[in-house]
Write a protein that holds these residues in place. Structure first.
Motif, PDB file in Angstrom:
ATOM      1  N   LYS A   8      -0.125  -4.139  -3.965  1.00 51.61           N
ATOM      2  CA  LYS A   8      -0.204  -2.746  -3.476  1.00 51.61           C
ATOM      3  C   LYS A   8      -1.506  -2.107  -3.954  1.00 51.61           C
ATOM      4  CE  LYS A   8       2.019   1.692  -3.587  1.00 51.61           C
ATOM      5  NZ  LYS A   8       2.842   2.588  -4.384  1.00 51.61           N
ATOM      6  N   GLU A  10      -4.286  -3.547  -4.717  1.00 54.75           N
ATOM      7  CA  GLU A  10      -5.384  -4.145  -3.967  1.00 54.75           C
ATOM      8  C   GLU A  10      -5.447  -3.573  -2.539  1.00 54.75           C
ATOM      9  OE1 GLU A  10      -7.870  -5.866  -4.709  1.00 54.75           O
ATOM     10  OE2 GLU A  10      -8.552  -6.686  -2.789  1.00 54.75           O
ATOM     11  N   ILE A  11      -4.278  -3.416  -1.920  1.00 59.10           N
ATOM     12  CA  ILE A  11      -4.233  -2.865  -0.550  1.00 59.10           C
ATOM     13  C   ILE A  11      -4.825  -1.461  -0.528  1.00 59.10           C
ATOM     14  CG2 ILE A  11      -2.650  -1.990   1.237  1.00 59.10           C
ATOM     15  CD1 ILE A  11      -0.835  -4.424   0.551  1.00 59.10           C
ATOM     16  N   PHE A  12      -4.451  -0.640  -1.503  1.00 62.34           N
ATOM     17  CA  PHE A  12      -4.959   0.747  -1.527  1.00 62.34           C
ATOM     18  C   PHE A  12      -6.462   0.769  -1.812  1.00 62.34           C
ATOM     19  CE2 PHE A  12      -0.583   1.964  -1.380  1.00 62.34           C
ATOM     20  CZ  PHE A  12      -0.597   3.211  -0.769  1.00 62.34           C
ATOM     21  N   ARG A  14      -8.649  -1.580  -0.962  1.00 58.46           N
ATOM     22  CA  ARG A  14      -9.299  -1.993   0.289  1.00 58.46           C
ATOM     23  C   ARG A  14      -9.292  -0.856   1.307  1.00 58.46           C
ATOM     24  NH1 ARG A  14      -7.738  -8.245   1.814  1.00 58.46           N
ATOM     25  NH2 ARG A  14      -8.169  -9.103  -0.232  1.00 58.46           N
ATOM     26  N   SER A  15      -8.155  -0.164   1.356  1.00 58.08           N
ATOM     27  CA  SER A  15      -8.038   0.940   2.325  1.00 58.08           C
ATOM     28  C   SER A  15      -9.076   2.013   2.035  1.00 58.08           C
ATOM     29  CB  SER A  15      -6.643   1.552   2.274  1.00 58.08           C
ATOM     30  OG  SER A  15      -5.693   0.556   2.484  1.00 58.08           O
ATOM     31  N   ARG A  18     -12.423   0.859   3.144  1.00 62.88           N
ATOM     32  CA  ARG A  18     -12.549   0.851   4.611  1.00 62.88           C
ATOM     33  C   ARG A  18     -12.686   2.260   5.162  1.00 62.88           C
ATOM     34  NH1 ARG A  18      -7.930  -2.950   6.978  1.00 62.88           N
ATOM     35  NH2 ARG A  18      -8.782  -2.230   8.947  1.00 62.88           N
ATOM     36  N   ILE A  19     -11.930   3.196   4.560  1.00 60.87           N
ATOM     37  CA  ILE A  19     -12.024   4.595   5.013  1.00 60.87           C
ATOM     38  C   ILE A  19     -13.436   5.128   4.747  1.00 60.87           C
ATOM     39  CG2 ILE A  19     -11.221   6.950   4.522  1.00 60.87           C
ATOM     40  CD1 ILE A  19      -8.396   5.662   4.123  1.00 60.87           C
ATOM     41  N   ARG A  22     -15.821   3.635   7.199  1.00 57.30           N
ATOM     42  CA  ARG A  22     -15.603   4.238   8.525  1.00 57.30           C
ATOM     43  C   ARG A  22     -16.256   5.610   8.605  1.00 57.30           C
ATOM     44  NH1 ARG A  22      -9.721   4.535  10.852  1.00 57.30           N
ATOM     45  NH2 ARG A  22     -10.854   5.672  12.436  1.00 57.30           N
TER      46      ARG A  22
ATOM     47  N   MET B  23       6.553  -2.609   1.533  1.00 56.72           N
ATOM     48  CA  MET B  23       6.018  -3.823   0.900  1.00 56.72           C
ATOM     49  C   MET B  23       7.149  -4.783   0.535  1.00 56.72           C
ATOM     50  SD  MET B  23       2.578  -3.761   0.219  1.00 56.72           S
ATOM     51  CE  MET B  23       2.353  -4.615  -1.322  1.00 56.72           C
ATOM     52  N   SER B  53      -3.302  -2.876   4.870  1.00 55.51           N
ATOM     53  CA  SER B  53      -4.363  -1.869   4.725  1.00 55.51           C
ATOM     54  C   SER B  53      -4.595  -1.148   6.057  1.00 55.51           C
ATOM     55  CB  SER B  53      -5.626  -2.569   4.235  1.00 55.51           C
ATOM     56  OG  SER B  53      -6.741  -1.817   4.506  1.00 55.51           O
ATOM     57  N   VAL B  57      -5.287   2.762   6.855  1.00 50.95           N
ATOM     58  CA  VAL B  57      -6.562   3.222   7.450  1.00 50.95           C
ATOM     59  C   VAL B  57      -6.325   3.807   8.838  1.00 50.95           C
ATOM     60  CG1 VAL B  57      -8.869   2.506   8.169  1.00 50.95           C
ATOM     61  CG2 VAL B  57      -7.871   1.536   6.108  1.00 50.95           C
TER      62      VAL B  57
END
Lengths: 194, 183
Positions: A8, A10-12, A14-15, A18-19, A22, B23, B53, B57
Protein backbone atom coordinates in the motif's frame (compact mmCIF):
# COMPACT_ATOMS: atom_id res chain seq x y z
CA UNK A 1 6.11 -11.82 -0.36
CA UNK A 2 5.77 -8.46 1.28
CA UNK A 3 2.93 -7.51 3.59
CA UNK A 4 -0.11 -5.61 2.31
CA UNK A 5 0.93 -2.50 4.26
CA UNK A 6 4.24 -2.32 2.36
CA UNK A 7 2.46 -2.72 -0.96
CA UNK A 8 0.00 0.00 0.00
CA UNK A 9 2.83 2.41 0.90
CA UNK A 10 4.50 1.70 -2.42
CA UNK A 11 1.21 2.17 -4.32
CA UNK A 12 0.62 5.56 -2.70
CA UNK A 13 4.23 6.63 -3.38
CA UNK A 14 3.86 5.71 -7.07
CA UNK A 15 0.52 7.47 -7.24
CA UNK A 16 1.99 10.69 -5.82
CA UNK A 17 4.80 10.57 -8.40
CA UNK A 18 2.41 9.93 -11.24
CA UNK A 19 0.12 12.76 -10.15
CA UNK A 20 3.14 15.08 -9.97
CA UNK A 21 4.34 14.13 -13.46
CA UNK A 22 0.80 14.48 -14.82
CA UNK A 23 0.59 17.99 -13.37
CA UNK A 24 3.96 18.84 -14.94
CA UNK A 25 2.81 17.57 -18.32
CA UNK A 26 -0.50 19.45 -18.14
CA UNK A 27 1.38 22.64 -17.19
CA UNK A 28 3.76 22.19 -20.14
CA UNK A 29 0.81 21.61 -22.46
CA UNK A 30 -0.95 24.69 -21.09
CA UNK A 31 2.15 26.87 -21.58
CA UNK A 32 2.64 25.52 -25.10
CA UNK A 33 -1.04 26.18 -25.87
CA UNK A 34 -0.90 29.75 -24.56
CA UNK A 35 2.29 30.56 -26.48
CA UNK A 36 0.76 29.07 -29.63
CA UNK A 37 -2.35 31.26 -29.14
CA UNK A 38 -0.17 34.37 -28.66
CA UNK A 39 1.82 33.56 -31.81
CA UNK A 40 -1.38 33.02 -33.78
CA UNK A 41 -2.92 36.28 -32.50
CA UNK A 42 0.20 38.28 -33.36
CA UNK A 43 0.52 36.80 -36.85
CA UNK A 44 -3.20 37.29 -37.56
CA UNK A 45 -3.06 40.91 -36.39
CA UNK A 46 0.01 41.58 -38.57
CA UNK A 47 -1.75 40.01 -41.53
CA UNK A 48 -4.94 42.02 -40.91
CA UNK A 49 -2.99 45.28 -40.55
CA UNK A 50 -1.30 44.78 -43.91
CA UNK A 51 -4.69 43.95 -45.42
CA UNK A 52 -6.26 47.09 -43.95
CA UNK A 53 -3.39 49.16 -45.31
CA UNK A 54 -4.16 47.83 -48.80
CA UNK A 55 -7.90 48.43 -48.40
CA UNK A 56 -7.42 52.04 -47.28
CA UNK A 57 -6.24 53.27 -50.68
CA UNK A 58 -2.79 51.80 -51.07
CA UNK A 59 -2.17 50.13 -54.40
CA UNK A 60 -0.17 47.00 -54.78
CA UNK A 61 2.69 49.08 -56.12
CA UNK A 62 2.56 51.23 -52.97
CA UNK A 63 2.64 48.12 -50.82
CA UNK A 64 5.88 47.02 -52.40
CA UNK A 65 7.41 50.48 -52.63
CA UNK A 66 7.83 50.94 -48.85
CA UNK A 67 11.49 50.17 -49.28
CA UNK A 68 12.02 52.93 -51.83
CA UNK A 69 12.60 55.47 -49.10
CA UNK A 70 11.31 56.65 -45.81
CA UNK A 71 9.46 59.57 -47.37
CA UNK A 72 7.88 57.46 -50.14
CA UNK A 73 9.47 59.58 -52.85
CA UNK A 74 8.87 56.99 -55.54
CA UNK A 75 5.10 57.09 -55.16
CA UNK A 76 4.99 60.88 -55.33
CA UNK A 77 6.76 61.26 -58.69
CA UNK A 78 4.85 63.14 -61.42
CA UNK A 79 5.07 62.90 -65.17
CA UNK A 80 6.90 65.94 -66.53
CA UNK A 81 7.05 65.24 -70.27
CA UNK A 82 5.41 63.19 -72.97
CA UNK A 83 6.88 62.25 -76.34
CA UNK A 84 4.45 61.57 -79.17
CA UNK A 85 5.90 59.57 -82.07
CA UNK A 86 4.11 58.52 -85.22
CA UNK A 87 4.25 54.78 -85.82
CA UNK A 88 3.11 54.69 -89.46
CA UNK A 89 4.28 58.19 -90.14
CA UNK A 90 7.86 58.17 -88.82
CA UNK A 91 8.28 61.86 -89.57
CA UNK A 92 5.81 62.81 -86.88
CA UNK A 93 7.47 63.70 -83.59
CA UNK A 94 6.25 65.99 -80.84
CA UNK A 95 7.25 66.51 -77.26
CA UNK A 96 5.28 68.16 -74.47
CA UNK A 97 7.71 69.51 -71.89
CA UNK A 98 5.11 71.35 -69.87
CA UNK A 99 4.73 69.22 -66.77
CA UNK A 100 1.16 70.45 -66.17
CA UNK A 101 0.08 69.43 -69.67
CA UNK A 102 1.96 66.15 -69.45
CA UNK A 103 0.35 65.33 -66.11
CA UNK A 104 -3.06 66.30 -67.49
CA UNK A 105 -2.56 63.97 -70.47
CA UNK A 106 -1.45 61.16 -68.14
CA UNK A 107 -4.44 61.73 -65.85
CA UNK A 108 -6.78 61.60 -68.87
CA UNK A 109 -5.31 58.26 -69.95
CA UNK A 110 -5.37 56.92 -66.37
CA UNK A 111 -9.00 58.01 -66.12
CA UNK A 112 -9.83 56.08 -69.28
CA UNK A 113 -8.14 52.92 -67.94
CA UNK A 114 -9.67 53.33 -64.47
CA UNK A 115 -13.11 53.69 -66.07
CA UNK A 116 -13.11 50.06 -67.22
CA UNK A 117 -11.81 48.59 -63.98
CA UNK A 118 -15.00 46.75 -63.01
CA UNK A 119 -17.16 44.38 -64.97
CA UNK A 120 -20.05 46.78 -65.39
CA UNK A 121 -17.78 49.29 -67.01
CA UNK A 122 -16.29 46.57 -69.16
CA UNK A 123 -19.75 45.79 -70.49
CA UNK A 124 -20.27 49.48 -71.08
CA UNK A 125 -17.00 49.64 -72.97
CA UNK A 126 -18.06 46.64 -75.08
CA UNK A 127 -21.28 48.38 -76.02
CA UNK A 128 -19.29 51.49 -76.81
CA UNK A 129 -17.43 49.54 -79.47
CA UNK A 130 -20.50 49.57 -81.64
CA UNK A 131 -21.01 53.27 -81.08
CA UNK A 132 -17.39 54.04 -81.84
CA UNK A 133 -17.51 51.75 -84.88
CA UNK A 134 -20.50 53.66 -86.10
CA UNK A 135 -18.77 56.93 -85.48
CA UNK A 136 -15.35 55.98 -86.79
CA UNK A 137 -16.00 57.17 -90.36
CA UNK A 138 -16.91 60.55 -88.99
CA UNK A 139 -14.01 60.65 -86.48
CA UNK A 140 -11.24 59.62 -88.79
CA UNK A 141 -12.34 61.79 -91.57
CA UNK A 142 -11.72 64.83 -89.43
CA UNK A 143 -9.03 63.71 -86.95
CA UNK A 144 -5.48 62.73 -87.63
CA UNK A 145 -5.55 59.07 -88.64
CA UNK A 146 -2.05 57.94 -87.66
CA UNK A 147 -0.94 55.49 -84.97
CA UNK A 148 1.09 56.95 -82.14
CA UNK A 149 3.43 55.86 -79.38
CA UNK A 150 3.02 58.00 -76.25
CA UNK A 151 5.98 57.90 -73.88
CA UNK A 152 5.44 59.60 -70.50
CA UNK A 153 8.54 60.36 -68.43
CA UNK A 154 8.32 61.15 -64.73
CA UNK A 155 10.55 63.42 -62.67
CA UNK A 156 12.54 60.43 -61.42
CA UNK A 157 13.03 58.99 -64.90
CA UNK A 158 10.26 56.41 -64.74
CA UNK A 159 8.56 55.80 -68.12
CA UNK A 160 5.05 54.71 -69.11
CA UNK A 161 4.41 53.85 -72.74
CA UNK A 162 0.98 53.77 -74.44
CA UNK A 163 0.09 52.99 -78.00
CA UNK A 164 -2.78 54.81 -79.67
CA UNK A 165 -3.92 52.98 -82.77
CA UNK A 166 -7.04 54.51 -84.35
CA UNK A 167 -9.58 54.27 -81.52
CA UNK A 168 -7.65 51.72 -79.48
CA UNK A 169 -5.42 52.76 -76.59
CA UNK A 170 -3.00 50.11 -75.27
CA UNK A 171 -0.89 50.18 -72.13
CA UNK A 172 2.31 48.60 -73.48
CA UNK A 173 3.52 47.61 -70.01
CA UNK A 174 0.43 45.69 -68.97
CA UNK A 175 -0.87 44.99 -72.48
CA UNK A 176 -4.36 46.21 -71.49
CA UNK A 177 -6.29 47.62 -74.40
CA UNK A 178 -9.18 50.10 -74.25
CA UNK A 179 -11.51 50.94 -77.07
CA UNK A 180 -12.15 54.67 -76.88
CA UNK A 181 -15.45 56.38 -77.35
CA UNK A 182 -15.63 59.31 -79.71
CA UNK A 183 -15.63 61.73 -76.77
CA UNK A 184 -12.62 60.08 -75.13
CA UNK A 185 -10.71 60.06 -78.40
CA UNK A 186 -11.49 63.71 -78.98
CA UNK A 187 -10.45 64.63 -75.47
CA UNK A 188 -7.21 62.70 -75.84
CA UNK A 189 -6.40 64.45 -79.12
CA UNK A 190 -7.01 67.77 -77.44
CA UNK A 191 -4.77 67.15 -74.42
CA UNK A 192 -2.04 65.74 -76.65
CA UNK A 193 -2.34 68.62 -79.08
CA UNK A 194 -2.88 66.40 -82.10
CA UNK B 1 -20.68 -8.59 -1.88
CA UNK B 2 -19.81 -6.11 -4.63
CA UNK B 3 -16.13 -7.00 -5.08
CA UNK B 4 -14.81 -3.72 -3.74
CA UNK B 5 -17.07 -1.21 -5.52
CA UNK B 6 -18.61 0.10 -2.28
CA UNK B 7 -15.17 0.32 -0.66
CA UNK B 8 -13.93 2.28 -3.65
CA UNK B 9 -16.92 4.61 -3.36
CA UNK B 10 -15.98 5.22 0.27
CA UNK B 11 -12.37 5.81 -0.76
CA UNK B 12 -13.50 8.38 -3.32
CA UNK B 13 -15.44 10.11 -0.55
CA UNK B 14 -12.22 10.52 1.42
CA UNK B 15 -12.08 7.38 3.57
CA UNK B 16 -8.50 6.19 3.08
CA UNK B 17 -9.05 3.04 5.16
CA UNK B 18 -11.47 1.80 2.50
CA UNK B 19 -8.45 1.29 0.25
CA UNK B 20 -7.14 -1.26 2.76
CA UNK B 21 -10.21 -3.41 2.35
CA UNK B 22 -9.88 -3.20 -1.46
CA UNK B 23 -6.27 -4.30 -1.11
CA UNK B 24 -7.19 -7.17 1.20
CA UNK B 25 -9.89 -8.34 -1.12
CA UNK B 26 -8.20 -8.00 -4.48
CA UNK B 27 -4.43 -7.45 -4.29
CA UNK B 28 -3.10 -11.02 -4.03
CA UNK B 29 -5.70 -12.35 -6.45
CA UNK B 30 -4.54 -9.78 -9.00
CA UNK B 31 -0.86 -10.63 -8.45
CA UNK B 32 -1.70 -14.31 -8.92
CA UNK B 33 -3.66 -13.53 -12.08
CA UNK B 34 -0.86 -11.38 -13.57
CA UNK B 35 1.72 -13.98 -12.62
CA UNK B 36 -0.13 -16.37 -14.92
CA UNK B 37 0.81 -14.08 -17.80
CA UNK B 38 4.28 -12.84 -16.93
CA UNK B 39 5.47 -15.88 -14.94
CA UNK B 40 7.61 -13.69 -12.72
CA UNK B 41 6.40 -12.85 -9.25
CA UNK B 42 8.21 -9.53 -8.90
CA UNK B 43 6.97 -8.30 -12.26
CA UNK B 44 3.47 -9.44 -11.35
CA UNK B 45 3.65 -7.46 -8.09
CA UNK B 46 4.96 -4.44 -9.95
CA UNK B 47 2.18 -4.57 -12.53
CA UNK B 48 -0.45 -5.05 -9.84
CA UNK B 49 0.82 -2.06 -7.87
CA UNK B 50 0.58 0.03 -11.04
CA UNK B 51 -3.01 -1.13 -11.52
CA UNK B 52 -3.93 -0.16 -7.97
CA UNK B 53 -2.09 3.13 -8.44
CA UNK B 54 -4.38 3.74 -11.45
CA UNK B 55 -7.32 3.68 -9.03
CA UNK B 56 -5.75 6.60 -7.14
CA UNK B 57 -4.41 8.61 -10.09
CA UNK B 58 -7.42 8.25 -12.41
CA UNK B 59 -10.15 8.39 -9.80
CA UNK B 60 -13.07 8.84 -12.16
CA UNK B 61 -12.12 6.36 -14.85
CA UNK B 62 -13.97 3.53 -13.13
CA UNK B 63 -17.69 4.03 -13.82
CA UNK B 64 -19.15 1.33 -11.49
CA UNK B 65 -20.80 -0.42 -14.46
CA UNK B 66 -18.74 -3.57 -13.81
CA UNK B 67 -17.45 -4.87 -10.50
CA UNK B 68 -14.21 -3.35 -9.23
CA UNK B 69 -12.62 -6.78 -9.47
CA UNK B 70 -13.48 -7.04 -13.18
CA UNK B 71 -12.15 -3.52 -13.73
CA UNK B 72 -8.86 -4.23 -11.98
CA UNK B 73 -8.45 -7.53 -13.80
CA UNK B 74 -9.07 -5.74 -17.11
CA UNK B 75 -6.33 -3.23 -16.24
CA UNK B 76 -4.04 -6.00 -15.06
CA UNK B 77 -4.47 -8.11 -18.19
CA UNK B 78 -3.87 -5.14 -20.45
CA UNK B 79 -0.74 -4.11 -18.50
CA UNK B 80 0.55 -7.69 -18.40
CA UNK B 81 0.12 -8.07 -22.16
CA UNK B 82 1.86 -4.71 -22.68
CA UNK B 83 4.71 -5.93 -20.53
CA UNK B 84 5.02 -9.16 -22.52
CA UNK B 85 4.85 -7.23 -25.80
CA UNK B 86 7.38 -4.53 -24.93
CA UNK B 87 9.51 -5.94 -22.19
CA UNK B 88 11.05 -9.01 -23.77
CA UNK B 89 14.03 -8.92 -21.43
CA UNK B 90 15.41 -12.24 -20.28
CA UNK B 91 16.50 -11.84 -16.68
CA UNK B 92 18.98 -14.19 -15.12
CA UNK B 93 18.46 -14.92 -11.43
CA UNK B 94 20.98 -16.18 -8.92
CA UNK B 95 20.15 -19.62 -7.58
CA UNK B 96 19.73 -18.38 -3.97
CA UNK B 97 17.31 -15.67 -5.12
CA UNK B 98 15.47 -18.20 -7.25
CA UNK B 99 14.66 -20.23 -4.16
CA UNK B 100 13.18 -17.09 -2.54
CA UNK B 101 11.15 -16.34 -5.64
CA UNK B 102 9.93 -19.91 -5.75
CA UNK B 103 8.97 -19.72 -2.09
CA UNK B 104 7.18 -16.47 -2.77
CA UNK B 105 5.18 -18.03 -5.60
CA UNK B 106 4.22 -20.94 -3.39
CA UNK B 107 3.20 -18.69 -0.52
CA UNK B 108 1.15 -16.62 -2.97
CA UNK B 109 -0.58 -19.78 -4.15
CA UNK B 110 -1.25 -20.71 -0.54
CA UNK B 111 -2.71 -17.31 0.13
CA UNK B 112 -4.96 -17.29 -2.93
CA UNK B 113 -5.79 -20.98 -3.33
CA UNK B 114 -6.77 -22.43 0.00
CA UNK B 115 -8.57 -25.31 -1.67
CA UNK B 116 -6.53 -28.47 -2.47
CA UNK B 117 -8.64 -29.18 -5.55
CA UNK B 118 -7.88 -25.75 -6.95
CA UNK B 119 -4.17 -26.16 -6.33
CA UNK B 120 -4.07 -29.39 -8.31
CA UNK B 121 -5.91 -27.80 -11.21
CA UNK B 122 -3.62 -24.76 -11.02
CA UNK B 123 -0.57 -26.99 -11.35
CA UNK B 124 -2.00 -28.47 -14.53
CA UNK B 125 -2.95 -25.06 -15.92
CA UNK B 126 0.66 -24.23 -16.78
CA UNK B 127 0.47 -26.71 -19.65
CA UNK B 128 -2.48 -25.00 -21.30
CA UNK B 129 -2.27 -22.21 -23.90
CA UNK B 130 -2.49 -18.64 -22.52
CA UNK B 131 -6.15 -17.93 -23.37
CA UNK B 132 -7.40 -21.22 -21.96
CA UNK B 133 -5.33 -20.75 -18.82
CA UNK B 134 -6.78 -17.29 -18.29
CA UNK B 135 -10.38 -18.31 -18.83
CA UNK B 136 -10.10 -21.24 -16.39
CA UNK B 137 -8.41 -18.97 -13.89
CA UNK B 138 -11.12 -16.32 -14.07
CA UNK B 139 -14.08 -18.73 -13.97
CA UNK B 140 -12.83 -21.31 -11.48
CA UNK B 141 -10.37 -19.42 -9.30
CA UNK B 142 -11.84 -15.94 -9.26
CA UNK B 143 -15.47 -17.11 -9.43
CA UNK B 144 -16.27 -14.65 -12.18
CA UNK B 145 -19.33 -15.02 -14.38
CA UNK B 146 -18.91 -15.73 -18.10
CA UNK B 147 -19.84 -12.13 -18.86
CA UNK B 148 -17.26 -10.74 -16.46
CA UNK B 149 -14.57 -13.06 -17.84
CA UNK B 150 -15.55 -11.96 -21.36
CA UNK B 151 -15.10 -8.31 -20.32
CA UNK B 152 -11.68 -8.96 -18.79
CA UNK B 153 -10.48 -10.89 -21.82
CA UNK B 154 -12.20 -8.57 -24.33
CA UNK B 155 -13.96 -11.50 -25.95
CA UNK B 156 -17.58 -12.48 -26.60
CA UNK B 157 -19.46 -14.69 -24.17
CA UNK B 158 -19.68 -17.44 -26.77
CA UNK B 159 -15.90 -17.38 -27.23
CA UNK B 160 -15.45 -17.77 -23.47
CA UNK B 161 -17.85 -20.69 -23.53
CA UNK B 162 -15.90 -22.39 -26.32
CA UNK B 163 -12.53 -21.69 -24.72
CA UNK B 164 -13.65 -23.13 -21.41
CA UNK B 165 -15.06 -26.22 -23.09
CA UNK B 166 -11.76 -26.84 -24.88
CA UNK B 167 -9.73 -26.05 -21.75
CA UNK B 168 -11.70 -28.62 -19.73
CA UNK B 169 -11.10 -31.19 -22.43
CA UNK B 170 -7.36 -30.51 -22.35
CA UNK B 171 -7.26 -30.56 -18.55
CA UNK B 172 -8.98 -33.94 -18.45
CA UNK B 173 -6.20 -35.30 -20.62
CA UNK B 174 -3.49 -33.68 -18.47
CA UNK B 175 -4.96 -34.66 -15.12
CA UNK B 176 -5.88 -38.19 -16.22
CA UNK B 177 -8.52 -40.12 -14.27
CA UNK B 178 -8.30 -37.75 -11.31
CA UNK B 179 -9.20 -34.93 -13.65
CA UNK B 180 -12.73 -36.25 -14.14
CA UNK B 181 -13.28 -36.04 -10.39
CA UNK B 182 -11.68 -32.59 -9.99
CA UNK B 183 -13.46 -30.87 -12.87
Amino acid sequence: MKELKEYKTEIFRRSRERIKSRKKISKAVLIAGISLCVCLTVSVSIYMRSDMRLDSGFTVEDKYSFNDGADGAASESVFVSVVIEGIDNHDYYDKIDDSIKAEKAYNTISGIFDGISDDEDMEQAESDINVSDALKDVEYSTAVQNDYRLTFTSSDGRKRVYKLSRNRLTDVETDIEVILTAEQLELLYIVLGL
Amino acid sequence: MDNGASSYRRFLNGDERAFDSIMEELFYATVFFVNGYVRDLHTAEDITMDCFSDLIVHKHRYDFKVTLKTYIFMLARSRALDHIRHGKVIRFTELDDAVDICDGALSLEERVLRDERKRTVNAALGRLPQDMRTVVHLIYFEDMSYDEAAKVMRKKRKQIDNLLYRAKKELRVILGEDGERLL
